[in-house]
Motif scaffolding. Sequence first.
Motif, PDB file in Angstrom:
ATOM      1  N   GLY A 247     -47.541 -18.255  21.752  1.00 29.47           N
ATOM      2  CA  GLY A 247     -47.592 -17.092  20.870  1.00 29.47           C
ATOM      3  C   GLY A 247     -48.981 -16.555  20.608  1.00 29.47           C
ATOM      4  N   THR A 248     -49.062 -15.715  19.585  1.00 30.55           N
ATOM      5  CA  THR A 248     -50.268 -14.928  19.298  1.00 30.55           C
ATOM      6  C   THR A 248     -51.526 -15.772  19.196  1.00 30.55           C
ATOM      7  OG1 THR A 248     -48.899 -13.366  18.059  1.00 30.55           O
ATOM      8  CG2 THR A 248     -51.269 -13.244  17.683  1.00 30.55           C
ATOM      9  N   GLU A 249     -51.417 -16.929  18.592  1.00 38.40           N
ATOM     10  CA  GLU A 249     -52.594 -17.785  18.377  1.00 38.40           C
ATOM     11  C   GLU A 249     -52.609 -18.955  19.348  1.00 38.40           C
ATOM     12  OE1 GLU A 249     -54.652 -15.525  15.950  1.00 38.40           O
ATOM     13  OE2 GLU A 249     -55.268 -17.594  16.204  1.00 38.40           O
ATOM     14  N   GLY A 250     -52.022 -18.746  20.520  1.00 39.31           N
ATOM     15  CA  GLY A 250     -51.934 -19.853  21.481  1.00 39.31           C
ATOM     16  C   GLY A 250     -53.275 -20.394  21.916  1.00 39.31           C
ATOM     17  N   GLY A 251     -54.232 -19.521  22.170  1.00 37.43           N
ATOM     18  CA  GLY A 251     -55.539 -19.992  22.624  1.00 37.43           C
ATOM     19  C   GLY A 251     -56.224 -20.908  21.629  1.00 37.43           C
ATOM     20  N   PRO A 252     -56.401 -20.458  20.385  1.00 36.24           N
ATOM     21  CA  PRO A 252     -57.038 -21.330  19.388  1.00 36.24           C
ATOM     22  C   PRO A 252     -56.269 -22.627  19.169  1.00 36.24           C
ATOM     23  CG  PRO A 252     -57.018 -19.067  18.629  1.00 36.24           C
ATOM     24  CD  PRO A 252     -56.198 -19.099  19.869  1.00 36.24           C
ATOM     25  N   ALA A 253     -54.947 -22.565  19.224  1.00 35.03           N
ATOM     26  CA  ALA A 253     -54.143 -23.779  19.011  1.00 35.03           C
ATOM     27  C   ALA A 253     -54.410 -24.795  20.114  1.00 35.03           C
ATOM     28  CB  ALA A 253     -52.660 -23.427  18.965  1.00 35.03           C
ATOM     29  N   VAL A 254     -54.483 -24.311  21.355  1.00 31.94           N
ATOM     30  CA  VAL A 254     -54.766 -25.218  22.482  1.00 31.94           C
ATOM     31  C   VAL A 254     -56.160 -25.819  22.323  1.00 31.94           C
ATOM     32  CG1 VAL A 254     -55.276 -25.261  24.964  1.00 31.94           C
ATOM     33  CG2 VAL A 254     -53.176 -24.165  24.135  1.00 31.94           C
ATOM     34  N   LEU A 255     -57.146 -24.990  22.013  1.00 34.14           N
ATOM     35  CA  LEU A 255     -58.527 -25.500  21.937  1.00 34.14           C
ATOM     36  C   LEU A 255     -58.678 -26.511  20.805  1.00 34.14           C
ATOM     37  CD1 LEU A 255     -61.341 -25.460  23.080  1.00 34.14           C
ATOM     38  CD2 LEU A 255     -61.883 -23.523  21.570  1.00 34.14           C
ATOM     39  N   ARG A 256     -58.105 -26.218  19.637  1.00 34.84           N
ATOM     40  CA  ARG A 256     -58.206 -27.140  18.508  1.00 34.84           C
ATOM     41  C   ARG A 256     -57.574 -28.473  18.839  1.00 34.84           C
ATOM     42  NH1 ARG A 256     -58.545 -26.297  13.263  1.00 34.84           N
ATOM     43  NH2 ARG A 256     -56.503 -27.275  12.949  1.00 34.84           N
ATOM     44  N   THR A 257     -56.483 -28.415  19.609  1.00 32.73           N
ATOM     45  CA  THR A 257     -55.803 -29.663  19.990  1.00 32.73           C
ATOM     46  C   THR A 257     -56.640 -30.449  20.989  1.00 32.73           C
ATOM     47  OG1 THR A 257     -53.658 -28.632  19.594  1.00 32.73           O
ATOM     48  CG2 THR A 257     -53.686 -30.609  20.986  1.00 32.73           C
ATOM     49  N   LEU A 258     -57.204 -29.744  21.973  1.00 36.87           N
ATOM     50  CA  LEU A 258     -58.020 -30.433  22.989  1.00 36.87           C
ATOM     51  C   LEU A 258     -59.264 -31.070  22.365  1.00 36.87           C
ATOM     52  CD1 LEU A 258     -57.829 -27.836  25.925  1.00 36.87           C
ATOM     53  CD2 LEU A 258     -56.592 -30.013  25.731  1.00 36.87           C
ATOM     54  N   LEU A 259     -59.781 -30.424  21.328  1.00 36.33           N
ATOM     55  CA  LEU A 259     -60.995 -30.942  20.678  1.00 36.33           C
ATOM     56  C   LEU A 259     -60.670 -31.970  19.600  1.00 36.33           C
ATOM     57  CD1 LEU A 259     -63.145 -27.684  20.325  1.00 36.33           C
ATOM     58  CD2 LEU A 259     -63.239 -29.426  22.125  1.00 36.33           C
ATOM     59  N   GLY A 260     -59.392 -32.208  19.349  1.00 34.74           N
ATOM     60  CA  GLY A 260     -59.020 -33.225  18.366  1.00 34.74           C
ATOM     61  C   GLY A 260     -59.039 -32.747  16.942  1.00 34.74           C
ATOM     62  N   GLU A 261     -59.194 -31.429  16.724  1.00 32.24           N
ATOM     63  CA  GLU A 261     -59.131 -30.909  15.345  1.00 32.24           C
ATOM     64  C   GLU A 261     -57.689 -30.811  14.877  1.00 32.24           C
ATOM     65  OE1 GLU A 261     -63.230 -28.431  15.943  1.00 32.24           O
ATOM     66  OE2 GLU A 261     -61.291 -27.414  16.045  1.00 32.24           O
ATOM     67  N   SER A 262     -56.788 -30.788  15.842  1.00 34.73           N
ATOM     68  CA  SER A 262     -55.351 -30.911  15.561  1.00 34.73           C
ATOM     69  C   SER A 262     -54.834 -31.995  16.503  1.00 34.73           C
ATOM     70  CB  SER A 262     -54.642 -29.586  15.848  1.00 34.73           C
ATOM     71  OG  SER A 262     -53.245 -29.799  15.872  1.00 34.73           O
ATOM     72  N   HIS A 263     -54.009 -32.877  15.971  1.00 30.73           N
ATOM     73  CA  HIS A 263     -53.506 -33.975  16.810  1.00 30.73           C
ATOM     74  C   HIS A 263     -52.092 -33.652  17.293  1.00 30.73           C
ATOM     75  CE1 HIS A 263     -56.407 -37.255  15.156  1.00 30.73           C
ATOM     76  NE2 HIS A 263     -57.017 -36.110  15.408  1.00 30.73           N
ATOM     77  N   PRO A 264     -51.824 -33.773  18.589  1.00 26.60           N
ATOM     78  CA  PRO A 264     -50.477 -33.462  19.087  1.00 26.60           C
ATOM     79  C   PRO A 264     -49.446 -34.394  18.466  1.00 26.60           C
ATOM     80  CG  PRO A 264     -51.775 -34.544  20.794  1.00 26.60           C
ATOM     81  CD  PRO A 264     -52.701 -34.260  19.665  1.00 26.60           C
TER      82      PRO A 264
END
Length: 741
Positions: free
Chosen positions: A540-557
Motif C-alpha cells: 500500500g501507500t506507505e509500503g516503502g517506509p514499512a519495508v525499510l523500517r523492517t529491514l533496519l529493525g525499527e519494526s520487527h516482523p
Amino acid sequence: MTESALRALINDLTLEEKIGQLVQLPGYFQSEGAVTGPAGDMGLTQDDLRLAGSYLSIIGAEKIKKLQTAFMAQHPHHIPLLFMADIINGYRTVFPIPLAQACTFDPEGVEEGAAIAAKEAAAAGIHVTFSPMADLVRDARWGRVMESAGEDPYLNGCMAAAMVRGYQGKSLHDRGHIAACLKHFAGYGAPEGGRDYNNVELSERTLREDYLPAYQAAVEAGCEVVMTSFNTLNRIPSAANEWLVKEVLRREMGFTGMVISDWNALEELLAHGIAADQGEAAFLALRAGVDMDMTSPVYARNLKQLVESGKVPLAWVEDSAWRVLQLKNKLGLFEHPFKDADEEEERAVLLSPAHREAARKMAEKSFVLLKNEDHMLPLQPEEAAFIGPYVDHIYLNGAWSIFANDQDTVTVKAALANDPRTRNVPVAPGCPVHDADQPIMGFQQPVARDETDAEAALQEAVELARRSRKVVLCLGEHRECTGEAASRGELTLPKCQLRLLDAVTAVNENVIAVLFGGRPLDIRPLKEKTKAILVAWLPGTEGGPAVLRTLLGESHPSGRLSMCFPYCVGQMPIHYNHLSTGRPFHGDCHDGRFGSKYQDIPNEPLYPFGFGLTYTTFSYSPVVLSADRMKADETVTASVTVTNTGTCPGTETVQMYLRDISASVARPVRMLKAFVKISLNPGESREAAFTISEKMLRLYDLSMRYVSEPGTFDVFIGPDSQTMNKARLTLEEDSMAQEME
Ligand code: GLC
C-alpha cells in the motif's frame, strides 16, 4: 423515517418506481448522453435512469452532492440514490491487500484499518462498500486470492467480521461509517482449475465445514448487504440459487438485509445456460432473492412485463424494494441524502498523516519473515545495496485500489532517499518487473511495457552486487497479475527476475529477498539462493517506509502466513486442514509407493499456513490442559508458557489447533480454533491460555447435523500449523443425550 412512513412511501410508489429501486447503474452512465451511449446500447431508457435505485463507482463529495440533488428533484417521490463502491483495502490511503492484512492475525488492527477506509470513503460520499470478501481460497492460481483472507475458515471469519465492524461502527447513522457488503456468496474462491468465474463443485459438507463459516461470521457481525457470486455452485449460478440465498443465507444464517448481484451477473445467467432470455433471468434471480441487479438491464427491462403478465408476483418486487428502502433508511438518507459527503472533510482526512501512519503500521505487521540465516536481518543502514525492479516500483497498491493515486505511494527507493542514514545507499533496477513476452492486460488498461534495457540493467546490478557487502533484492509479480480475472497457470517469478537472482547470487552470497505481489508463489529459487526472505505482499501507500523500517529493525516482523507458499503449482489446491486419507504420507516423495503422495514433489508446502519468523526466537512449554476430559456443558483450558529466548523483543502469534481423532465422518488433521499475539522482551515468559468449548468440537455428522461427538481430540499449541506440541482431550459421552436417544 419511521417504519410506518417508509411503508406508506412504498405503498405510494408505482410499479415502475418499485422496479427502479432494484436497479444499480454503473457510474459512467452519469456521463452526458449515456442514454444514447452505453445505457442505450443496453436497451435502457431515460426512465430507467430517472428511477434507478443506486449508482456504482461514483466518488467525490461535490459530484455526489450535485448528482443526489438533481436526481431527487426529478424523482417522482424524491427517493435518494445509494452510492456504492469497491473500498477493498482503503479508499485514498491504501492499506495492505486483505491477504496480507490476514497475515497480521490482528482483527483489532484490521478493524481500525476498515474504520479509516470508511471515514475517507464516507467523506467522499460513498454509502456502501463491496467489502469484506470472505471467500476461502486454497488455490493460488486464482488471482482474487489477493482479496481474500487465505486458506483457513476461522481466520477468514475473524477478518471478515473485523472489517464489517470497522466499516459500519455502532450505527450507520454515525458519521464516517458506511455499510459493508459481504461477498461473494458463495464458494467463489474454489473455481475448478483456479480459473476465475469457473464452476465450483463442493459437497454440502465441505461447503458448510470450510466455506460458509466466514460468511456467517460477517452476517453475525451485522453486515447490511450480501453480494452473490458469479460462479455456479454445483452447477447452479449463485444469482439464481434459491437454496443458497433464501434457505442458507436468510433462514439459516438469519440475514435480513439487501442482496445484490455481482456485475452484470443476471445477464450472465444466459451464458451459464440456465436462462433462455432476459425475462427468464429476471424471474430466476428475483425468485432466488436477489434484490438489486448490478449494472445489467435484466430487471429494468423485464420485470414490469413479468409482473403485469402475472408471471412474477408483485410481492417479489415489493419485498426486494422494501429491503432497498430499508437500507437507505438505516443510512439516514431520507433525512440526510448527502450523509457524510463533505468537501472540507475530504480535504482533511484523505491521506492524512495519521492515516498514512496507520497504513504503514499495518503493512509492517503484515510482513512475513520466512528465512533469516546468519542473522542477515536486521541491517545496518549502509551495509546493503538495493537491487531489483521493485526498488523504485510505484505500484505497491493492490489491483482493487481503484480510487487511489499511485503517485501518493512511497516507494522503497523514496524511503531510502528520505532517511539521512540511507540516502547514499546504492540502488539498481536490475531488470524489468515482468517479461516482455508476457504482456499483462491490467484491471483498467494494459500494463505499459518496461523499457528498461535488460542487458545493461543486469550488468549494472551485477557490478553493484559484486562490490557490496549485502544485497537487498526487491522482486515480485506485478500487481496486475492478481485481482479479478487474473488467474495464472504458473506460480513462478518472471524469467527476467529469476535471471537477476541467479546473476546477483553468483557474485554475492549475502542476499536478502523482499518479495512483493498478491499471491503465494513458487519461491524455491529464493529459498535455495538467498539467506533471508521477507514477504511484503502489496503493502500500500506507505509500503516503502514499512519495508525499510523492517529491514533496519525499527519494526520487527511478526506476520504469519494466511496462506501457505506451495512447493510448486502442482500442489494446487493445497491447504493445511486437509483430511488424513487412508494412506497418509509424510517424508521423501522418492521413498515408498503406496501412500497418498506424488512421485516427484512433496506433499508439504514450502512454507505452511501460520508460519513466520521474528528477529528473536521463542520456546514453548508442553501443552497443559486444566482437565483431560470434559462434558458437553463444560470447558477446558489449554495453555502453554512462551519464552523469548532471543536477544531482542518480539511478538509471537500463538496458535491453537484441534484434531478430532475419530468421528462419524473424516476430519481434518488440524483446525485452527484460536490464536493470540503476545509481545515479550528477551528472557521474558508469559502464559498463553485458550478455552476449549464443546462448540469448537462440532462437525456436520453423517446426517448433516451440526453436533459434537464424544471421543478424543488432539490439542496443538504452537507457532504454526505444523506444530507437534500437543495434549489429548476426551469429550465424554453425554449421559443426558444418551438417555434421550
Ligand atoms: C466485480 C467484482 C466484485 C465487485 C463488483 C463491483 O466484477 O466481482 O467483487 O465488487 O464487480 O465493482
